[in-house]
Scaffold this motif. Structure first.
Motif, PDB file in Angstrom:
ATOM      1  N   THR A  22       0.343   5.714  -0.033  1.00  0.00           N
ATOM      2  CA  THR A  22      -0.613   6.788   0.219  1.00  0.00           C
ATOM      3  C   THR A  22      -0.243   7.966  -0.661  1.00  0.00           C
ATOM      4  O   THR A  22       0.857   8.503  -0.559  1.00  0.00           O
ATOM      5  N   GLN A  37      -3.552   0.210  -3.148  1.00  0.00           N
ATOM      6  CA  GLN A  37      -2.843  -1.070  -3.055  1.00  0.00           C
ATOM      7  C   GLN A  37      -2.127  -1.308  -4.383  1.00  0.00           C
ATOM      8  O   GLN A  37      -2.776  -1.423  -5.413  1.00  0.00           O
ATOM      9  N   ALA A  85      -5.254  12.175   1.711  1.00  0.00           N
ATOM     10  CA  ALA A  85      -4.279  11.082   1.775  1.00  0.00           C
ATOM     11  C   ALA A  85      -5.008   9.851   1.231  1.00  0.00           C
ATOM     12  O   ALA A  85      -5.799   9.227   1.932  1.00  0.00           O
ATOM     13  N   PHE A  86      -4.754   9.531  -0.032  1.00  0.00           N
ATOM     14  CA  PHE A  86      -5.522   8.503  -0.729  1.00  0.00           C
ATOM     15  C   PHE A  86      -4.733   7.191  -0.801  1.00  0.00           C
ATOM     16  O   PHE A  86      -3.703   7.117  -1.471  1.00  0.00           O
ATOM     17  N   PRO A  87      -5.203   6.135  -0.117  1.00  0.00           N
ATOM     18  CA  PRO A  87      -4.469   4.853  -0.116  1.00  0.00           C
ATOM     19  C   PRO A  87      -4.736   4.059  -1.397  1.00  0.00           C
ATOM     20  O   PRO A  87      -5.865   4.004  -1.887  1.00  0.00           O
ATOM     21  N   GLN A 124       0.825  -1.200   0.000  1.00  0.00           N
ATOM     22  CA  GLN A 124       0.000   0.000   0.000  1.00  0.00           C
ATOM     23  C   GLN A 124       0.858   1.248   0.000  1.00  0.00           C
ATOM     24  O   GLN A 124       1.857   1.333   0.702  1.00  0.00           O
TER      25      GLN A 124
END
Length: 174
Positions: free
Chosen positions: A105, A129, A125-127, A103
């Motif tokens: 961010t 994968q 803050a966009f996670p 992951q």
């Protein structure tokens, strides 16, 4: 089948066709006026984000990953006081030479500007994968709300979307 086709070609006014007098007898639906929905723009320098291993800033061999945004759109809903914008963009993350799956961010910035005035600004803050090699993602910010002033927003209003490429602020060490 022939009977159905014959019914479509019937000259009898009572078989599915309405006369102009019949149409006026039905109440007209109220007109819905759509609010102006600002376009999404991305500055070229903010459409890409690169993350490097410690001490490897701008060294291609120490690149952990590179992210990009493309193909953004929006949808708006309005009431008397607020315009709500749902911002959506397609993105991609690609691993660099020292990157691994896992992951990450992404620091995504959403701003609404009217001319030179910023009327909304938020860093997200966009996670994401990341699979081996890279992955595509969809960014969605559904709750961008700005005042819907009398007469609506100006035609110069835009949603600016991009990565927050500002260097991280260093904390004081005590």
């Amino acid at each position: 089948m022939a009977a159905v086709l014959a019914g479509c070609n019937s000259s009898s006014p009572g078989l599915g066709l309405t006369s102009p007098a019949d149409a006026s007898a039905q109440p007209a639906a109220p007109a819905v006026i759509q609010a102006y929905c600002p376009q999404v723009v991305m500055l070229e320098q903010d459409a890409y984000y690169r993350s490097y291993a410690r001490g490897g800033q701008d060294d291609p061999q120490k690149l952990v990953y590179q992210a990009s945004l493309a193909d953004a759109t929006r949808q708006c809903t309005a009431n008397e006081t607020t315009l709500t914008i749902n911002v959506v963009a397609q993105g991609r993350v690609v691993q660099g030479p020292v990157g691994t799956a896992g992951q990450v961010t992404l620091p995504i910035s959403v701003e609404v500007i009217d001319g030179d005035n910023v009327i909304y600004s938020q860093k997200v803050a966009f996670p994401v994968q990341v699979d081996a090699g890279g992955t595509q993602f969809i960014f969605n910010k559904a709750d961008v709300q700005i005042p819907n002033a009398q007469g609506g927003i100006s035609r110069f209003t835009r949603v600016r979307l991009g990565f927050d490429n500002a260097p991280a602020k260093k904390g004081k060490r005590g």
